[in-house]
Enzyme design. Structure first.
Site, PDB file in Angstrom:
ATOM      1  N   GLU A 136      39.970  44.221  48.917  1.00 21.77           N
ATOM      2  CA  GLU A 136      40.336  45.598  48.513  1.00 21.77           C
ATOM      3  C   GLU A 136      41.615  45.631  47.667  1.00 21.77           C
ATOM      4  O   GLU A 136      42.454  46.512  47.815  1.00 21.77           O
ATOM      5  CB  GLU A 136      40.439  46.511  49.736  1.00 21.77           C
ATOM      6  CG  GLU A 136      39.146  46.477  50.549  1.00 21.77           C
ATOM      7  CD  GLU A 136      38.560  47.821  50.840  1.00 21.77           C
ATOM      8  OE1 GLU A 136      38.954  48.803  50.190  1.00 21.77           O
ATOM      9  OE2 GLU A 136      37.670  47.877  51.703  1.00 21.77           O
ATOM     10  N   ARG A 193      57.481  34.576  79.723  1.00 18.63           N
ATOM     11  CA  ARG A 193      57.857  33.190  79.412  1.00 18.63           C
ATOM     12  C   ARG A 193      59.363  33.004  79.632  1.00 18.63           C
ATOM     13  O   ARG A 193      60.179  33.703  79.026  1.00 18.63           O
ATOM     14  CB  ARG A 193      57.489  32.895  77.957  1.00 18.63           C
ATOM     15  CG  ARG A 193      57.894  31.532  77.463  1.00 18.63           C
ATOM     16  CD  ARG A 193      56.946  30.485  77.965  1.00 18.63           C
ATOM     17  NE  ARG A 193      57.270  29.196  77.385  1.00 18.63           N
ATOM     18  CZ  ARG A 193      56.778  28.053  77.838  1.00 18.63           C
ATOM     19  NH1 ARG A 193      55.943  28.052  78.870  1.00 18.63           N
ATOM     20  NH2 ARG A 193      57.098  26.918  77.264  1.00 18.63           N
ATOM     21  N   TRP A 232      30.940  38.261  48.263  1.00 17.81           N
ATOM     22  CA  TRP A 232      31.960  38.751  49.209  1.00 17.81           C
ATOM     23  C   TRP A 232      31.606  40.148  49.707  1.00 17.81           C
ATOM     24  O   TRP A 232      32.453  41.031  49.769  1.00 17.81           O
ATOM     25  CB  TRP A 232      33.363  38.726  48.576  1.00 17.81           C
ATOM     26  CG  TRP A 232      33.839  37.342  48.392  1.00 17.81           C
ATOM     27  CD1 TRP A 232      33.985  36.671  47.221  1.00 17.81           C
ATOM     28  CD2 TRP A 232      34.191  36.416  49.436  1.00 17.81           C
ATOM     29  NE1 TRP A 232      34.399  35.381  47.465  1.00 17.81           N
ATOM     30  CE2 TRP A 232      34.537  35.203  48.817  1.00 17.81           C
ATOM     31  CE3 TRP A 232      34.256  36.500  50.830  1.00 17.81           C
ATOM     32  CZ2 TRP A 232      34.926  34.082  49.539  1.00 17.81           C
ATOM     33  CZ3 TRP A 232      34.639  35.384  51.544  1.00 17.81           C
ATOM     34  CH2 TRP A 232      34.984  34.195  50.905  1.00 17.81           C
ATOM     35  N   ASN A 271      32.243  36.215  38.944  1.00 17.16           N
ATOM     36  CA  ASN A 271      33.210  36.191  37.837  1.00 17.16           C
ATOM     37  C   ASN A 271      33.945  37.518  37.645  1.00 17.16           C
ATOM     38  O   ASN A 271      34.495  37.777  36.576  1.00 17.16           O
ATOM     39  CB  ASN A 271      32.495  35.819  36.531  1.00 17.16           C
ATOM     40  CG  ASN A 271      32.077  34.367  36.538  1.00 17.16           C
ATOM     41  OD1 ASN A 271      32.852  33.489  36.949  1.00 17.16           O
ATOM     42  ND2 ASN A 271      30.844  34.105  36.141  1.00 17.16           N
ATOM     43  N   GLY A 312      55.127  30.098  70.365  1.00 21.37           N
ATOM     44  CA  GLY A 312      55.307  28.651  70.295  1.00 21.37           C
ATOM     45  C   GLY A 312      53.946  27.956  70.226  1.00 21.37           C
ATOM     46  O   GLY A 312      53.032  28.408  69.531  1.00 21.37           O
ATOM     47  N   THR A 330      44.061  42.452  45.686  1.00 21.47           N
ATOM     48  CA  THR A 330      44.967  41.399  46.156  1.00 21.47           C
ATOM     49  C   THR A 330      46.413  41.908  46.174  1.00 21.47           C
ATOM     50  O   THR A 330      46.749  42.918  45.533  1.00 21.47           O
ATOM     51  CB  THR A 330      44.912  40.190  45.207  1.00 21.47           C
ATOM     52  OG1 THR A 330      45.301  40.638  43.898  1.00 21.47           O
ATOM     53  CG2 THR A 330      43.511  39.576  45.141  1.00 21.47           C
ATOM     54  N   GLU A 374      48.662  40.681  44.487  1.00 20.49           N
ATOM     55  CA  GLU A 374      49.131  40.696  43.089  1.00 20.49           C
ATOM     56  C   GLU A 374      48.669  41.976  42.372  1.00 20.49           C
ATOM     57  O   GLU A 374      49.440  42.583  41.624  1.00 20.49           O
ATOM     58  CB  GLU A 374      48.589  39.458  42.334  1.00 20.49           C
ATOM     59  CG  GLU A 374      49.241  38.146  42.726  1.00 20.49           C
ATOM     60  CD  GLU A 374      48.760  37.589  44.072  1.00 20.49           C
ATOM     61  OE1 GLU A 374      47.726  38.071  44.596  1.00 20.49           O
ATOM     62  OE2 GLU A 374      49.411  36.683  44.619  1.00 20.49           O
ATOM     63  N   GLY A 426      28.925  47.155  46.947  1.00 18.94           N
ATOM     64  CA  GLY A 426      28.754  45.984  46.089  1.00 18.94           C
ATOM     65  C   GLY A 426      29.453  46.160  44.758  1.00 18.94           C
ATOM     66  O   GLY A 426      28.923  46.845  43.864  1.00 18.94           O
TER      67      GLY A 426
HETATM   68  N1  CAA Z   1      39.394  57.439  41.214  1.00 14.32           N
HETATM   69  C1  CAA Z   1      38.653  57.891  40.180  1.00 14.32           C
HETATM   70  N2  CAA Z   1      38.805  57.425  38.922  1.00 14.32           N
HETATM   71  C2  CAA Z   1      39.710  56.446  38.735  1.00 14.32           C
HETATM   72  C3  CAA Z   1      40.499  55.935  39.759  1.00 14.32           C
HETATM   73  C4  CAA Z   1      40.318  56.467  41.050  1.00 14.32           C
HETATM   74  N3  CAA Z   1      41.044  56.028  42.074  1.00 14.32           N
HETATM   75  N4  CAA Z   1      41.300  54.973  39.280  1.00 14.32           N
HETATM   76  C5  CAA Z   1      41.034  54.882  37.955  1.00 14.32           C
HETATM   77  N5  CAA Z   1      40.073  55.779  37.646  1.00 14.32           N
HETATM   78  C6  CAA Z   1      39.511  56.021  36.324  1.00 14.32           C
HETATM   79  C7  CAA Z   1      40.672  56.215  35.361  1.00 14.32           C
HETATM   80  O1  CAA Z   1      41.056  57.588  35.325  1.00 14.32           O
HETATM   81  C8  CAA Z   1      40.082  55.747  34.070  1.00 14.32           C
HETATM   82  O2  CAA Z   1      39.310  56.789  33.501  1.00 14.32           O
HETATM   83  P1  CAA Z   1      39.784  57.476  32.104  1.00 14.32           P
HETATM   84  O3  CAA Z   1      39.702  56.366  31.087  1.00 14.32           O
HETATM   85  O4  CAA Z   1      38.768  58.560  31.904  1.00 14.32           O
HETATM   86  O5  CAA Z   1      41.164  57.951  32.353  1.00 14.32           O
HETATM   87  C9  CAA Z   1      39.115  54.657  34.460  1.00 14.32           C
HETATM   88  O6  CAA Z   1      38.829  54.868  35.850  1.00 14.32           O
HETATM   89  C10 CAA Z   1      39.692  53.277  34.297  1.00 14.32           C
HETATM   90  O7  CAA Z   1      40.813  53.180  35.163  1.00 14.32           O
HETATM   91  P2  CAA Z   1      41.947  52.089  34.947  1.00 14.32           P
HETATM   92  O8  CAA Z   1      42.490  52.234  33.559  1.00 14.32           O
HETATM   93  O9  CAA Z   1      42.899  52.186  36.080  1.00 14.32           O
HETATM   94  O10 CAA Z   1      41.119  50.733  35.007  1.00 14.32           O
HETATM   95  P3  CAA Z   1      41.669  49.289  34.955  1.00 14.32           P
HETATM   96  O11 CAA Z   1      40.623  48.450  34.310  1.00 14.32           O
HETATM   97  O12 CAA Z   1      43.064  49.256  34.402  1.00 14.32           O
HETATM   98  O13 CAA Z   1      41.740  48.882  36.496  1.00 14.32           O
HETATM   99  C11 CAA Z   1      42.519  47.621  38.334  1.00 14.32           C
HETATM  100  C12 CAA Z   1      42.456  47.766  36.826  1.00 14.32           C
HETATM  101  C13 CAA Z   1      43.209  48.815  38.932  1.00 14.32           C
HETATM  102  C14 CAA Z   1      43.330  46.400  38.602  1.00 14.32           C
HETATM  103  C15 CAA Z   1      41.111  47.531  38.909  1.00 14.32           C
HETATM  104  O14 CAA Z   1      40.348  46.581  38.201  1.00 14.32           O
HETATM  105  C16 CAA Z   1      41.172  47.103  40.375  1.00 14.32           C
HETATM  106  O15 CAA Z   1      41.483  47.909  41.249  1.00 14.32           O
HETATM  107  N6  CAA Z   1      40.884  45.817  40.645  1.00 14.32           N
HETATM  108  C17 CAA Z   1      40.789  45.344  42.037  1.00 14.32           C
HETATM  109  C18 CAA Z   1      39.365  45.412  42.484  1.00 14.32           C
HETATM  110  C19 CAA Z   1      39.267  45.401  43.988  1.00 14.32           C
HETATM  111  O16 CAA Z   1      40.099  45.933  44.706  1.00 14.32           O
HETATM  112  N7  CAA Z   1      38.190  44.810  44.462  1.00 14.32           N
HETATM  113  C20 CAA Z   1      37.886  44.829  45.877  1.00 14.32           C
HETATM  114  C21 CAA Z   1      36.400  44.841  46.049  1.00 14.32           C
HETATM  115  S1  CAA Z   1      35.809  45.594  47.554  1.00 14.32           S
HETATM  116  C22 CAA Z   1      36.183  44.577  48.799  1.00 14.32           C
HETATM  117  O17 CAA Z   1      36.966  43.692  48.706  1.00 14.32           O
HETATM  118  C23 CAA Z   1      35.549  44.935  50.123  1.00 14.32           C
HETATM  119  C24 CAA Z   1      34.637  43.972  50.740  1.00 14.32           C
HETATM  120  O18 CAA Z   1      33.511  44.306  51.116  1.00 14.32           O
HETATM  121  C25 CAA Z   1      35.097  42.611  51.034  1.00 14.32           C
END
Ligand code: CAA
Length: 395
Positions: A363, A268, A156, A129, A339, A365, A367, A124
């Site tokens: 997991e 086909r 979701w 938002n 087709g 997008t 983008e 979760g």
């Molecule tokens: N493992 C461990 N720590 C991590 C990490 C990782 N893979 N990636 C980042 N971190 C840590 C970083 O080291 C950082 O720590 P420090 O400040 O100590 O260095 C901290 O986390 C913050 O990291 P970022 O600066 O990368 O954070 P951000 O705010 O810039 O992240 C983003 C931006 C990468 C876009 C992130 O918001 C993201 O991945 N967004 C997409 C979310 C997503 O994929 N959602 C899917 C939900 S699940 C789903 O869809 C499944 C379902 O059930 C349907």
């Protein structure tokens, strides 16, 4: 560098292939038409030992490596996306994250049940938002003595109605942590927890997706995963595992498209010859083969990095982004090759088309992965080694 799969890998791939073809494929169209989801599929996967893949034997799992998990996901999604989604959520997002972040006591408490399928886990993070902007979550945990009181809502959520427990990411109220987030394992029977299914999805119709709600839900502090302030890292780690399973599964969709298209194109006949002899059809088949082979290399690399305990956020994002795009492209081409028969569910390719579209959203997008790759290249995103990784393999 050794690109060969081991004999054990081949056995696991074969086991997952047979499971998919025998247990999933026979009623896949009916389940998709009826949008029928139940726990039966999860139980079958547990009984077959599939849910214990990549969990160490010490915690009741099969003790196989992380490439094995990818192979299982590829073969399951070759049968149906719904089955692979179970692996992504239960094994990838939930169990492996617990393996990475849990204390020894927490791992002993939950992993054996997860490995056998007696316990089903889900994840979760997303809220109405806060989707791509995961840091914007507002579900809040307030510390109160030896427990936390949680209020909020997630949406979701795959397996919302069936999972026994959720890896929940919350904001921490009143915390002075630099990143005010925490992660918890939440039992669905906790007072204050409720769920509601979402209906009318474009794809993955036979997969359960819903919303989960928390109203003054009290959780013992020993269910917190990681320290206060680790919640966002736990969430990002979970995505490193979930995205890997999605990337491997996408290769399975391409393989399924190739299975369907090579069969159909040889059967086909147009203008006195099978359409498989037509160069424009061959061009589309060649493009699918290209996607499948590139996709395998990308996810094998991530599996290998997991085995070695190396950070793989960048490589995993690349594999997920590339493979999901190629899977959707392959499914689109598969519809084209069929087709008018590609437009009706007597043939499987329209389902591949709908299901593969979803993976370009969940997991991370299309983008988000585009931006992540650009930011890594520009030096705007850190790729430094992580303090906490999965256990290496062999351990
Ligand atoms: N493992 C461990 N720590 C991590 C990490 C990782 N893979 N990636 C980042 N971190 C840590 C970083 O080291 C950082 O720590 P420090 O400040 O100590 O260095 C901290 O986390 C913050 O990291 P970022 O600066 O990368 O954070 P951000 O705010 O810039 O992240 C983003 C931006 C990468 C876009 C992130 O918001 C993201 O991945 N967004 C997409 C979310 C997503 O994929 N959602 C899917 C939900 S699940 C789903 O869809 C499944 C379902 O059930 C349907």
């Amino acid at each position: 560098m050794d690109f060969r799969l081991t004999a054990e890998h081949e056995l696991i791939r074969e086991m997952a292939y047979k499971f998919g073809q025998q247990e999933v494929v026979p009623d896949v169209t009916a389940r998709d038409r009826e949008a029928k989801s139940d726990r039966a599929m999860l139980e079958k996967m547990g009984d077959a030992g599939i849910l214990g893949v990549s969990i160490p034997e010490a915690y009741g799992g099969s003790g196989t490596d992380y490439i094995s998990l990818g192979l299982v996901c590829e073969e399951l999604e070759r049968a149906d996306t719904t089955a692979r989604v179970v692996m992504s959520v239960h094994s990838g997002l939930h169990a492996l994250t617990l393996l990475q972040w849990g204390t020894e006591e927490q791992k002993q408490r939950w992993l054996p049940g997860l490995a056998s399928g007696k316990l089903i886990g889900a994840f979760g993070l997303t809220e109405p938002n806060a989707g791509s902007d995961a840091a914007n979550i507002s579900t809040t945990a307030v510390k109160d003595g030896d427990s936390y009181v949680i209020n909020g809502q997630k949406t979701w959520i795959s397996l919302a109605d069936y999972a026994d427990q959720f890896l929940l990411i919350t904001r921490l109220s009143g915390s002075d942590a630099k990143a005010p987030y925490a992660a918890f394992i939440v039992d669905r029977n906790t007072p204050g927890f409720s769920s509601r299914a979402l209906h009318g999805k474009l794809g993955v119709r036979a997969g359960n997706t819903g919303e989960i709600f928390f109203e003054d839900m009290r959780i013992s502090a020993d269910c917190r995963i990681g320290e206060e302030g680790d919640g966002f890292k736990v969430a990002m780690s979970a995505l490193d595992h979930g995205r890997y399973t999605v990337a491997a599964g996408a290769v399975g969709i391409i393989t399924a498209c190739l299975d369907a298209c090579t069969r159909y194109a040889k059967d086909r006949t147009v203008q006195g010859e099978p359409i498989a002899k037509k160069q424009l059809v061959q061009q589309m088949i060649a493009s699918m083969v290209q996607g499948r082979d590139i996709g395998r290399l990308l996810y094998y690399q991530v599996g290998w990095m997991k085995n070695e305990g190396l950070r793989h956020t960048r490589e995993c994002s690349m594999a997920k982004w590339t493979n999901c795009e190629r899977a959707f492209d392959a499914a689109n081409k598969a519809v084209e090759i069929h087709g008018a028969y590609g437009f009706i569910d007597d043939f499987p390719v329209e389902r591949y088309f709908r299901n593969s579209r979803g993976a370009m959203i969940y997991e991370g997008t299309h983008e988000i992965h585009t931006l992540m790759q650009a930011e890594y290249e520009l030096g705007y995103r850190s790729d430094k080694p992580l303090a906490r990784t999965l256990p290496t393999w062999p351990s």
